[in-house]
Design an enzyme around this catalytic site. Structure first.
Site, PDB file in Angstrom:
ATOM      1  N   SER A 119       5.746  -1.472   6.312  1.00 12.74           N
ATOM      2  CA  SER A 119       5.752  -0.003   6.303  1.00 12.74           C
ATOM      3  C   SER A 119       6.140   0.604   7.649  1.00 12.74           C
ATOM      4  O   SER A 119       6.403   1.807   7.722  1.00 12.74           O
ATOM      5  CB  SER A 119       4.381   0.534   5.892  1.00 12.74           C
ATOM      6  N   LYS A 154       9.304   2.613   7.677  1.00 10.38           N
ATOM      7  CA  LYS A 154       9.435   3.922   7.031  1.00 10.38           C
ATOM      8  C   LYS A 154       9.931   5.023   7.964  1.00 10.38           C
ATOM      9  O   LYS A 154      10.854   5.772   7.612  1.00 10.38           O
ATOM     10  CB  LYS A 154       8.107   4.313   6.389  1.00 10.38           C
ATOM     11  N   TYR A 158      14.508  -0.766  -0.342  1.00 11.20           N
ATOM     12  CA  TYR A 158      13.177  -0.603   0.247  1.00 11.20           C
ATOM     13  C   TYR A 158      12.524  -1.966   0.486  1.00 11.20           C
ATOM     14  O   TYR A 158      11.969  -2.224   1.563  1.00 11.20           O
ATOM     15  CB  TYR A 158      12.309   0.261  -0.657  1.00 11.20           C
ATOM     16  N   TYR A 164      -1.731   6.660   7.166  1.00 15.07           N
ATOM     17  CA  TYR A 164      -2.195   6.854   5.796  1.00 15.07           C
ATOM     18  C   TYR A 164      -3.452   7.728   5.724  1.00 15.07           C
ATOM     19  O   TYR A 164      -3.568   8.727   6.402  1.00 15.07           O
ATOM     20  CB  TYR A 164      -2.426   5.502   5.110  1.00 15.07           C
ATOM     21  N   VAL A 201       1.358  -3.535   6.661  1.00 13.06           N
ATOM     22  CA  VAL A 201       0.401  -4.490   6.103  1.00 13.06           C
ATOM     23  C   VAL A 201       0.621  -5.903   6.620  1.00 13.06           C
ATOM     24  O   VAL A 201      -0.195  -6.793   6.355  1.00 13.06           O
ATOM     25  CB  VAL A 201       0.431  -4.477   4.557  1.00 13.06           C
TER      26      VAL A 201
END
Length: 607
Positions: free
Chosen positions: A73, A76, A197, A249, A267
């Site tokens: 992530s 992103k 992705y 998050y 992660v």
């Protein structure tokens, strides 16, 4: 004979400090490695690395900083930035919002009316960004890898094993992509968007790469080691803003209070954090908390923020004032030699000038400080010099400020110039602002312009020998007596007259043209120490120690000099002491003027 004890190599206190953090937080053994992507379960939970990079390219790393893992992530914000750069804010914002979701990273958080993901840091928003990039090129993965590689300063590639593992198990992400497609958020097939992705998340990096990605964002989009631009400065602002509110998050609020840095986690166990304009941080440790963030990564970033006062919100902090110094032209002069009456005229009218030496950032604070000083001055200055050499950056407001200030001065008959590295700062000057490479050249412009405004007659380009400053006290008969002892030197423009290291044996009395005294070995366009013109003298300081020349002297124009050998002066001391005394008195005035100029420069440099 006893051998001397070995002296240990000195270790940076920064590295020592990071090593202390590594040892301290290695004891944190709670948290679990991500297993929902089978390949990630292979990570060693004891791996732990910390890396910090400054904007001038210094890297400090301890622990397992060269262990490969996948970016997950943490990709992103990079893809979001790529979409913004290629498509623009309006097009991207129409498909992805920027509001915090307060939900876990894989939550399906969409706007009820449009179906647009609420921000690009959750999976839905990241897949939408990947879909926008996928629509840009036949080989969108290469676009992504090229962009990521510029951030990291080395070629990055996808870990195929992790990609396959994600692709085979990413059913929820595939469902999100198809849901986005049903809302017409994607311009490519859902499978193409989610496949890109998966591939971007599987790009292999190490902890050092994370720090360089963070450092690039801290440096306005320029990699601090390679100096290559990875993304535009305007895009960086958007990316960091969204990272600040959404990058961690549903732990983003706690992170903002406790750490206070734009950050992104993954992660795989990585975290990178950015202190804009200062530094970048990368941490890797695979064990995650219940929010999906690295346990040790969060602890290290919190310690760094608290120990080193890196929090964005630092109450009571005071930055250096934007105006380092302010002068009038009478107190800070150029290296061009001026006659006594010119110097007097400049001093008398110096309140019509203002020289501002700025430092730090040219933005609103500098604009306010300079504008206020000009408006409050009595009389208000007509000629303004703004020196940029100590600036670290210029923002859009700074450019607008220069334009407005130049226009205001122009409207009242004034003028503004800047000196220093405008191009290196990315400053595009308006046509109404003249730029000089250095402050000395700008000061010379200011002096010339001021002399013209007070209608002072221009300096002569040629004088009679009787008008020379060294002979001001001589009777006609004494000058006539001295002339046969003088040599004659005529040189063309660009010729060297004196070279550093030559033996010093004579004074040079300029009667036509001008010459520049330059730092040794810098050539005819080198660093100027002074400029002398008709009626002035050079070589006077060497007369004292009879050593060697310490600078190069080049002719700027056609030049004629009369030379007075030191040996003649020595002989006159015994044979014609009255004439010798008058010459020494004239020479003392020349030396005094030189020393006054040197003292003014020293005061300026140390003030």
């Amino acid at each position: 004979m006893t051998a001397s004890p070995a002296i240990a190599a000195q270790v940076s206190p920064i590295t020592d400090y990071l090593s202390g953090l590594l040892e301290r937080f290695a004891a944190l053994e709670h948290g679990t490695v991500a297993t929902y992507i089978p390949e990630l379960a292979r990570a060693d939970p004891t791996d732990f690395g910390i890396c910090l990079v400054t904007l001038d390219g210094a890297l400090y790393e301890v622990g397992d900083t060269r262990v490969d893992f996948t970016i997950q992530s943490m990709s992103k914000p990079l893809t979001y930035g790529l979409a913004l750069e290629r498509l623009g804010q309006k097009a991207v914002r129409a498909r992805v919002g920027v509001e915090p979701s307060g939900d876990p990273f894989n939550e399906i958080s969409l706007e009820p009316s449009s179906g647009a993901p609420v921000n690009p840091m959750i999976n839905a928003g990241a897949i939408a960004c990947a879909g926008m990039v996928a629509a840009l090129d036949d080989d969108p993965l290469e676009l992504v890898l090229d962009a990521y590689s510029r951030y990291a300063g080395r070629r990055l590639e996808t870990d195929e094993a992790v990609y396959r593992s994600e692709s085979e198990t990413g059913h929820r992400n595939r469902a999100i992509a198809h849901l986005l497609s049903s809302f017409h958020v994607l311009d490519v097939p859902a499978d193409d968007a989610v496949d890109l992705y998966f591939r971007q998340c599987a790009v292999a990096v190490d902890c050092r790469d994370l720090a360089l990605i963070a450092g690039t964002l801290a440096n306005g989009g320029v990699n601090p080691v390679t100096r290559e631009r990875a993304v535009g400065e305007g895009v960086v602002r958007e990316v960091l803003s969204v990272m600040t509110t959404c990058g961690m998050y549903d732990a983003a609020g706690d992170w903002l209070i406790s750490v206070g840095l734009p950050a992104k986690s993954g992660v795989s166990g990585g975290v990178f954090a950015v202190l804009p304009g200062r530094l970048g941080i990368g941490v890797y440790s695979p064990a995650l908390d219940d929010k999906g963030n690295s346990v040790r990564g969060v602890a290290v970033c919190s310690a760094l923020s608290n120990d080193l006062a890196l929090h964005l919100v630092r109450p009571g902090e005071r930055i250096a004032p934007p105006v380092r110094a302010q002068h009038e032209i009478g107190a800070l002069h150029s290296k061009r030699g001026r006659s006594a009456d010119q110097r007097a005229a400049i001093r008398a009218a110096s309140s019509r000038t203002a020289i501002f030496e700025l430092q730090g950032e040219l933005g609103f604070m500098a604009a306010e400080a300079v504008s206020r000083r000009i408006v409050e001055a009595q009389p208000q200055p007509e000629l303004v010099v703004v020196d940029l050499r100590r600036l670290s950056r210029v923002d859009r407001g700074g450019v607008d400020f220069l334009q407005a200030l130049a226009d205001s001065l122009w409207a009242t008959g004034g003028a503004l110039v800047v000196s220093g590295p405008a191009a290196e700062l990315g400053l595009e000057l308006p046509l109404s602002v003249t730029r000089f490479d250095n402050l000395d050249a700008a000061l010379e412009w200011c002096e010339d312009e001021l002399l013209q405004r007070v209608s002072h007659p221009p300096a002569p380009t040629e004088i009679d020998l009787a008008e020379h400053e060294l002979f001001a006290e001589l009777e006609p008969a004494e000058l006539e007596r001295l002339v046969p002892e003088l040599g004659l030197l005529a040189v063309d423009p660009g010729e060297i007259v004196v070279r550093a290291g030559d033996p010093a044996a004579e004074l040079f009395l300029v009667t036509r043209g001008s010459l520049s005294v330059l730092a040794p070995g810098t050539g005819p366009q080198g660093r100027r120490l002074s400029t002398v013109s008709a009626g002035m003298t050079f070589g006077e300081l060497a007369y004292v120690d009879r050593g060697f020349r310490i600078a190069d002297v080049y002719a700027d124009t056609d030049v004629e000099c009369r030379t007075l050998p030191y040996a003649v002066l020595d002989r006159l001391a015994a044979t014609e002491p009255r004439l010798h005394g008058k010459l020494l008195h004239g020479l003392a005035k020349v030396v005094l003027t030189t020393l006054q100029q040197v003292n003014a420069e020293v005061a300026h440099l140390t003030g």
